[in-house]
Scaffold this active site. Structure first.
Site, PDB file in Angstrom:
ATOM      1  N   LYS A 225       0.817  -1.225   0.000  1.00 17.72           N
ATOM      2  CA  LYS A 225       0.000   0.000   0.000  1.00 17.72           C
ATOM      3  C   LYS A 225       0.840   1.260   0.000  1.00 17.72           C
ATOM      4  CE  LYS A 225      -4.480  -1.621   1.172  1.00 17.72           C
ATOM      5  NZ  LYS A 225      -5.388  -2.041   2.230  1.00 17.72           N
ATOM      6  N   ARG A 260      -4.039 -10.303   4.208  1.00 16.10           N
ATOM      7  CA  ARG A 260      -4.424 -10.218   2.793  1.00 16.10           C
ATOM      8  C   ARG A 260      -3.223  -9.668   2.022  1.00 16.10           C
ATOM      9  NH1 ARG A 260      -6.430  -6.468  -0.710  1.00 16.10           N
ATOM     10  NH2 ARG A 260      -8.019  -7.164  -2.188  1.00 16.10           N
TER      11      ARG A 260
HETATM   12  N1  HH2 Z   1      -7.490  -3.503   0.638  1.00 19.87           N
HETATM   13  C1  HH2 Z   1      -7.812  -3.424  -0.678  1.00 19.87           C
HETATM   14  C2  HH2 Z   1      -8.917  -4.138  -1.163  1.00 19.87           C
HETATM   15  N2  HH2 Z   1      -9.642  -4.939  -0.351  1.00 19.87           N
HETATM   16  N3  HH2 Z   1     -10.044  -5.862   1.777  1.00 19.87           N
HETATM   17  C3  HH2 Z   1      -9.736  -5.951   3.088  1.00 19.87           C
HETATM   18  N4  HH2 Z   1     -10.465  -6.735   3.911  1.00 19.87           N
HETATM   19  N5  HH2 Z   1      -8.678  -5.256   3.637  1.00 19.87           N
HETATM   20  C4  HH2 Z   1      -7.910  -4.431   2.877  1.00 19.87           C
HETATM   21  O1  HH2 Z   1      -6.987  -3.791   3.437  1.00 19.87           O
HETATM   22  C5  HH2 Z   1      -8.217  -4.305   1.478  1.00 19.87           C
HETATM   23  C6  HH2 Z   1      -9.319  -5.043   0.960  1.00 19.87           C
HETATM   24  C7  HH2 Z   1      -7.015  -2.575  -1.602  1.00 19.87           C
HETATM   25  O2  HH2 Z   1      -5.979  -3.248  -2.178  1.00 19.87           O
HETATM   26  P1  HH2 Z   1      -5.993  -3.999  -3.602  1.00 19.87           P
HETATM   27  O3  HH2 Z   1      -7.091  -4.983  -3.704  1.00 19.87           O
HETATM   28  O4  HH2 Z   1      -4.651  -4.563  -3.802  1.00 19.87           O
HETATM   29  O5  HH2 Z   1      -6.174  -2.853  -4.674  1.00 19.87           O
HETATM   30  P2  HH2 Z   1      -7.423  -2.172  -5.383  1.00 19.87           P
HETATM   31  O6  HH2 Z   1      -8.346  -1.705  -4.329  1.00 19.87           O
HETATM   32  O7  HH2 Z   1      -6.793  -1.040  -6.151  1.00 19.87           O
HETATM   33  O8  HH2 Z   1      -8.093  -3.196  -6.247  1.00 19.87           O
END
Ligand code: HH2
Length: 288
Positions: A225, A260
């Site tokens: 992040k 995650r």
């Molecule tokens: N962070 C993201 C998405 N989903 N779910 C949970 N439970 N906790 C988190 O910290 C979390 C999440 C954001 O990261 P990512 O899926 O890698 O990216 P994007 O939102 O750009 O798809």
């Protein structure tokens, strides 16, 4: 403190740290966006995550990145279902769906998904989302966020960060329980990077143990992040793996239960080392 997670009649023991592998079926996620748009590529990636030691697969088709465009329910399902259906037919690991839409949750649970990972903590889908989860006896991740992808970056005023996030998570928990979700199905998440500045994400992680007082197992999602990028000076998300390793190690040491992550093989080693250092990892040492 519950050390198991009840998921559609099964129980995932949380006596050692668990890895949730991220599989974003989006064109625009900040780290892996566009990589796995073709279902066969996503399925290959999922197989690799399973081989690397993932405990849960988290499929998402709605980017939560600040300012990301909204995705329709039809589009989200078109991205999710082919991958979900194939993975369900070949893999017994719990499959989680990262969605805030009750209609998407319903259709995916029908197709065999196990967990709903709701980054809005039921604030988008409301009671309807909670009822869908309760109906299927699915696992539920309640993450803390304020606003949505468009507004969250302007909603970072807290009077007392940890107390406010806990208070708002409690509202989500109460809402889930009122709709009939079992306490053992719930996992909470402070929502690093969601309506938080880099300093606030760092403080939540520093004080992550305080969330145990809520009485539910904890999930954290620091992977690659931007707060890690800011602290380490790494612009490219793929260059934030070492920073992520430190964040994962810290949270594991402070009793987070589920992690995650994008980098499954690397974080597996981090978690096994922390668990073994805590004197609880003898089974892993024997396995080498
Ligand atoms: N962070 C993201 C998405 N989903 N779910 C949970 N439970 N906790 C988190 O910290 C979390 C999440 C954001 O990261 P990512 O899926 O890698 O990216 P994007 O939102 O750009 O798809």
């Amino acid at each position: 403190m519950m050390n198991r997670w009840k998921i559609r009649g099964r129980e995932l023991a949380l006596d050692h740290p668990r890895l949730m592998a991220i599989l974003n079926l989006t064109p625009d996620s900040f780290s892996d966006g566009g990589r796995w748009l073709r279902p066969e590529d996503a399925i290959q990636a999922a197989r690799r995550f399973v081989a690397e030691g993932a405990d849960i697969l988290d499929l998402g088709a709605e980017s939560t990145r600040p300012g990301a465009p909204a995705v329709t329910e039809t589009e989200e399902l078109q991205r999710l279902l082919p991958v979900l259906e194939t993975l369900r037919s070949e893999c017994t690991l719990p499959i989680s769906i990262d969605t805030t839409k009750p209609g998407v949750a319903q259709r995916c649970l029908e197709a065999g998904a196990d967990i709903i990972n709701d980054v809005s903590g039921l604030q988008t889908g409301g009671d309807e989302m909670a009822r869908v989860v309760a109906h299927y006896g699915a696992g539920l991740v309640l993450m803390h966020r304020r606003g949505d992808a468009a507004t969250m970056q302007s909603l970072t005023q807290y009077s007392d960060l940890v107390a406010d996030v806990k208070k708002e998570l409690k509202i989500s928990i109460e809402q889930a329980l009122a709709a009939g979700v079992e306490p053992a199905a719930i996992v909470v998440d402070p929502g690093l990077g969601f309506a938080k500045t880099a300093e606030q994400s760092l403080e939540l992680l520093r004080r992550v143990e305080e969330f145990r007082a809520l009485g539910y197992p904890m999930l954290v999602g620091p992977s690659r992040k931007s707060f890690i990028g800011k602290i380490t000076g790494r612009e490219a998300p793929e260059a934030r793996v070492w920073g992520t390793a430190a964040a994962v190690a810290w949270a594991a040491f402070h009793h987070a239960a589920v992690f995650r992550v994008h980098d499954v093989a690397a974080m597996r080693d981090v978690l096994i080392m922390i668990h073994s250092l805590q004197g609880e990892g003898k089974e892993h040492v024997r396995a080498f």
